[in-house]
Design an enzyme around this catalytic site. Sequence first.
Site, mmCIF file in Angstrom:
data_model
loop_
_atom_site.group_PDB
_atom_site.id
_atom_site.type_symbol
_atom_site.label_atom_id
_atom_site.label_comp_id
_atom_site.label_asym_id
_atom_site.label_seq_id
_atom_site.Cartn_x
_atom_site.Cartn_y
_atom_site.Cartn_z
ATOM 1 C CG HIS A 16 -3.789 -34.999 -10.322
ATOM 2 N ND1 HIS A 16 -5.024 -35.122 -10.867
ATOM 3 C CD2 HIS A 16 -3.456 -36.238 -9.879
ATOM 4 C CE1 HIS A 16 -5.440 -36.378 -10.750
ATOM 5 N NE2 HIS A 16 -4.502 -37.083 -10.155
HETATM 6 C C1 UD1 Z 1 -1.733 -39.707 -6.201
HETATM 7 C C2 UD1 Z 1 -1.947 -41.023 -6.956
HETATM 8 C C3 UD1 Z 1 -2.789 -40.755 -8.198
HETATM 9 C C4 UD1 Z 1 -4.086 -40.048 -7.838
HETATM 10 C C5 UD1 Z 1 -3.800 -38.812 -7.011
HETATM 11 C C6 UD1 Z 1 -5.088 -38.205 -6.538
HETATM 12 C C7 UD1 Z 1 -0.081 -42.615 -6.817
HETATM 13 C C8 UD1 Z 1 1.104 -43.167 -7.513
HETATM 14 N N1 UD1 Z 1 -0.657 -41.562 -7.408
HETATM 15 O O1 UD1 Z 1 -1.015 -38.833 -7.042
HETATM 16 O O2 UD1 Z 1 -3.102 -42.002 -8.829
HETATM 17 O O3 UD1 Z 1 -4.735 -39.686 -9.032
HETATM 18 O O4 UD1 Z 1 -3.003 -39.156 -5.861
HETATM 19 O O5 UD1 Z 1 -4.963 -36.874 -6.194
HETATM 20 O O6 UD1 Z 1 -0.466 -43.110 -5.790
HETATM 21 N N2 UD1 Z 1 1.502 -33.248 -1.941
HETATM 22 C C9 UD1 Z 1 1.308 -32.236 -1.038
HETATM 23 N N3 UD1 Z 1 0.347 -32.411 -0.085
HETATM 24 C C10 UD1 Z 1 -0.410 -33.546 0.024
HETATM 25 C C11 UD1 Z 1 -0.196 -34.564 -0.904
HETATM 26 C C12 UD1 Z 1 0.765 -34.400 -1.881
HETATM 27 O O7 UD1 Z 1 1.958 -31.207 -1.089
HETATM 28 O O8 UD1 Z 1 -1.276 -33.615 0.919
HETATM 29 C C13 UD1 Z 1 2.513 -33.056 -3.018
HETATM 30 C C14 UD1 Z 1 3.909 -33.551 -2.635
HETATM 31 O O9 UD1 Z 1 4.826 -32.692 -3.210
HETATM 32 C C15 UD1 Z 1 3.970 -34.882 -3.327
HETATM 33 C C16 UD1 Z 1 3.141 -34.650 -4.581
HETATM 34 O O10 UD1 Z 1 2.102 -33.772 -4.180
HETATM 35 O O11 UD1 Z 1 5.284 -35.292 -3.619
HETATM 36 C C17 UD1 Z 1 2.549 -35.913 -5.163
HETATM 37 O O12 UD1 Z 1 1.802 -36.632 -4.179
HETATM 38 P P1 UD1 Z 1 1.608 -38.216 -4.324
HETATM 39 O O13 UD1 Z 1 0.635 -38.685 -3.319
HETATM 40 O O14 UD1 Z 1 2.922 -38.901 -4.393
HETATM 41 O O15 UD1 Z 1 1.004 -38.369 -5.767
HETATM 42 P P2 UD1 Z 1 -0.228 -37.612 -6.442
HETATM 43 O O16 UD1 Z 1 0.294 -36.868 -7.617
HETATM 44 O O17 UD1 Z 1 -1.000 -36.874 -5.421
HETATM 45 N N1 UDP Z 2 -11.753 -33.189 -6.005
HETATM 46 C C1 UDP Z 2 -11.999 -32.361 -4.910
HETATM 47 N N2 UDP Z 2 -11.373 -31.157 -4.857
HETATM 48 C C2 UDP Z 2 -10.512 -30.721 -5.831
HETATM 49 C C3 UDP Z 2 -10.263 -31.579 -6.935
HETATM 50 C C4 UDP Z 2 -10.894 -32.819 -6.980
HETATM 51 O O1 UDP Z 2 -12.800 -32.711 -4.034
HETATM 52 O O2 UDP Z 2 -9.975 -29.614 -5.698
HETATM 53 C C5 UDP Z 2 -12.419 -34.505 -6.062
HETATM 54 C C6 UDP Z 2 -13.147 -34.784 -7.349
HETATM 55 O O3 UDP Z 2 -14.463 -34.257 -7.308
HETATM 56 C C7 UDP Z 2 -13.113 -36.296 -7.413
HETATM 57 C C8 UDP Z 2 -11.779 -36.633 -6.772
HETATM 58 O O4 UDP Z 2 -11.413 -35.494 -5.993
HETATM 59 O O5 UDP Z 2 -14.142 -36.868 -6.651
HETATM 60 C C9 UDP Z 2 -10.768 -36.894 -7.819
HETATM 61 O O6 UDP Z 2 -9.513 -36.908 -7.253
HETATM 62 P P1 UDP Z 2 -8.195 -36.601 -8.087
HETATM 63 O O7 UDP Z 2 -8.499 -35.804 -9.275
HETATM 64 O O8 UDP Z 2 -7.222 -36.051 -7.111
HETATM 65 O O9 UDP Z 2 -7.671 -38.063 -8.457
HETATM 66 P P2 UDP Z 2 -8.054 -39.192 -9.519
HETATM 67 O O10 UDP Z 2 -9.523 -39.351 -9.545
HETATM 68 O O11 UDP Z 2 -7.474 -38.784 -10.829
HETATM 69 O O12 UDP Z 2 -7.338 -40.385 -9.003
#
Ligand code: UD1
Ligand code: UDP
Length: 368
Positions: free
Chosen positions: A218
């Site tokens: 992601h």
């Molecule tokens: C964010 C964090 C990242 C973390 C990740 C965990 C920042 C800059 N990034 O990244 O550090 O590792 O969360 O998962 O804060 N979207 C949906 N539904 C949701 C949420 C997001 O569809 O419930 C989609 C939207 O298109 C959105 C994109 O995902 O634009 C990215 O979401 P965003 O929260 O901006 O960043 P993440 O890639 O999730």
């Molecule tokens: N996780 C989850 N469901 C998923 C993918 C990840 O519960 O489908 C959990 C995972 O076990 C971990 C956390 O989400 O505890 C990690 O989140 P993510 O990979 O979104 O973000 P990051 O840790 O890179 O910020």
Amino acid sequence: MKIVTIIGARPQIIKAAALSRAIKDHYADRIQEVIVHTGQHYDDNMSQVFFDELGIPHPDYNLHVGSASHGVQTAKMIEGIEQILMDEKPDCMVLYGDTNSTLAGAVAASKIHVPVVHIEAGLRSFNKSMPEEINRIVCDHCSALLFTPTRAGFENLAREGFSIDNVGPYDIDNPKVYHCGDIMYDNSLHFSSIADQKVSLLKQLGLEGKPYVLATLHRDSNTDSPERLNAILDAFKELSKEITVVLPMHPRTRKKATGFHADNIIVTEPVSFLEMIQMEKHAQLVLTDSGGVQKESYFFKKPCVILRPETEWVEIVETGAATLADADKEKILEASHHYLQQPPINFPEVFGDGHAAEFMLEKMLTSL
Ligand code: UD1
Ligand code: UDP
């Protein structure tokens, strides 16, 4: 003591479970927690599922900021958090990790002199093109108490000029750094046995007793570059000729990898934390660019191929249990084959004793 906890993204909601549990079990008479959800993640399977499953108290506030550019999203959060801090007048604010929700909390609180407690402090990728690297540096330098999950985190802060022998009372100009272990390790220990009792995802996917590789993807550097995304997905396809690959897909990735499928790759919606733990515990190998999933593979003694050029969790690479393969198809396949043939056997304890949350709460009560 009244604390305001900011959560927003999936991993922060999961981390908050450990602290809220420790408050409920040991500090209910001394600590009141007000939970603020920024709404950064909002799909049920990215947010609500964790409240339902992990016993986290319902948020007292939800700012519903949703998705937007970094500036718009962070600005909306700062505005909302500032108002809540003025209304609630907490003794401190607790922030997790390195997301935009973390950054917004740090800016809002420090400007109006609410002490910031940063959990997962000190981590560095030394790659400022990552939004998370900016967020964690700013947050660390706005904090009064910094809790590092690893020794490397502690040393990074010392190198950045944090004095390690400050004496209290602590504040933003006289911060205290504690090395205390990883709050996610608390969670993995707590939920490990519960996962196998409560969820049956492996059975549903037809994978019980069968070998498979667990993959997650992601990071924006991977999803937003077609070249990198294709290289990684091609590696998954190639590997799936030998072993089933399970890929719970983040919504960011789903939007970029439309139409992606392969015979022996099971693509699912994001799964719950207990389902994720079950899949991690029984996998042969983990491929990921997630910070949390890298560590959890280590907690469950599984090898990990990291789909990034560097990691903040340097210990797991140093022990040989994880390998940095970037978005390089050949490196990903080479490291995967190596681990499938020769799984690592050494997983020294580098993430604490599973009681990081209690340690942190004790220090919050006595240090601020
Ligand atoms: C964010 C964090 C990242 C973390 C990740 C965990 C920042 C800059 N990034 O990244 O550090 O590792 O969360 O998962 O804060 N979207 C949906 N539904 C949701 C949420 C997001 O569809 O419930 C989609 C939207 O298109 C959105 C994109 O995902 O634009 C990215 O979401 P965003 O929260 O901006 O960043 P993440 O890639 O999730
Ligand atoms: N996780 C989850 N469901 C998923 C993918 C990840 O519960 O489908 C959990 C995972 O076990 C971990 C956390 O989400 O505890 C990690 O989140 P993510 O990979 O979104 O973000 P990051 O840790 O890179 O910020």
